[in-house]
Design a protein around this motif. Structure first.
Motif, PDB file in Angstrom:
ATOM      1  N   LEU A 165     -34.350  28.055  -3.136  1.00  0.00           N
ATOM      2  CA  LEU A 165     -33.610  28.658  -2.026  1.00  0.00           C
ATOM      3  C   LEU A 165     -32.427  29.476  -2.522  1.00  0.00           C
ATOM      4  CD1 LEU A 165     -33.638  25.518   0.248  1.00  0.00           C
ATOM      5  CD2 LEU A 165     -34.965  27.607   0.593  1.00  0.00           C
ATOM      6  N   ASP A 223     -31.222  32.674   2.054  1.00  0.00           N
ATOM      7  CA  ASP A 223     -32.211  31.821   2.719  1.00  0.00           C
ATOM      8  C   ASP A 223     -31.504  30.763   3.558  1.00  0.00           C
ATOM      9  OD1 ASP A 223     -34.388  33.113   1.498  1.00  0.00           O
ATOM     10  OD2 ASP A 223     -34.652  31.553  -0.020  1.00  0.00           O
ATOM     11  N   VAL A 232     -35.071  38.536   6.132  1.00  0.00           N
ATOM     12  CA  VAL A 232     -35.368  37.874   4.855  1.00  0.00           C
ATOM     13  C   VAL A 232     -36.615  38.448   4.198  1.00  0.00           C
ATOM     14  CG1 VAL A 232     -34.237  35.689   5.437  1.00  0.00           C
ATOM     15  CG2 VAL A 232     -36.642  36.031   6.023  1.00  0.00           C
ATOM     16  N   LEU A 253     -39.149  32.522   2.439  1.00  0.00           N
ATOM     17  CA  LEU A 253     -38.648  32.258   3.786  1.00  0.00           C
ATOM     18  C   LEU A 253     -39.299  33.207   4.789  1.00  0.00           C
ATOM     19  CD1 LEU A 253     -36.923  30.596   5.675  1.00  0.00           C
ATOM     20  CD2 LEU A 253     -34.990  32.103   5.152  1.00  0.00           C
TER      21      LEU A 253
END
Length: 138
Positions: free
Chosen positions: A25, A29, A76, A80
């Protein structure tokens, strides 16, 4: 498979990828996930509060949830985005539901959902919220 089942599988896959470090991540995110989680929670709250609403209001809330997922998706890239895209796809049946009686003439394929379908979709949104909240704090 119903909406809830599809979202459950997506959530489990996302959680597994994060746990296995397949999905690392980023701060972006986490920020997008936090915003999306908050938006979903604001739209579809506790089961009792949703069940007290009219079918028109319940459907409006489900459509708002789908819009929140789509907006998050627009911000994004990478895993994600893939997760949110799959989640949005799983929620698309709500776009074909109608809560109002059909007037004479075609309905563009819109059909009235059952009360169980409303509940399943709302539960799916709650599961999606839980996963996004977890991503935000991971």
């Amino acid at each position: 498979m119903d909406i809830r089942g599809v979202v459950e599988e997506l959530a489990e896959e996302a959680e597994r990828q994060i746990r296995d470090r397949t999905w690392v991540l980023t701060p972006d995110d986490r920020a997008v996930a936090a915003k999306a989680a908050a938006d979903l929670h604001a739209v579809v709250g506790a089961p009792q509060s949703q069940q007290a609403l009219s079918e028109v209001e319940r459907l409006a809330h489900l459509r708002e949830a789908l819009a929140a997922v789509a907006i998050a998706l627009a911000h994004v890239h990478g895993r994600l985005a893939w997760f949110l895209g799959a989640a949005a796809t799983s929620l698309t049946p709500v776009l074909h539901w109608r809560a109002m009686p059909a007037e004479p003439g075609p309905t563009f394929g819109a059909v009235p959902p059952t009360l169980q379908q409303y509940t399943d979709a709302e539960d799916a949104i709650r599961r999606l919220h839980k996963t996004l909240a977890g991503i935000a704090t991971a």
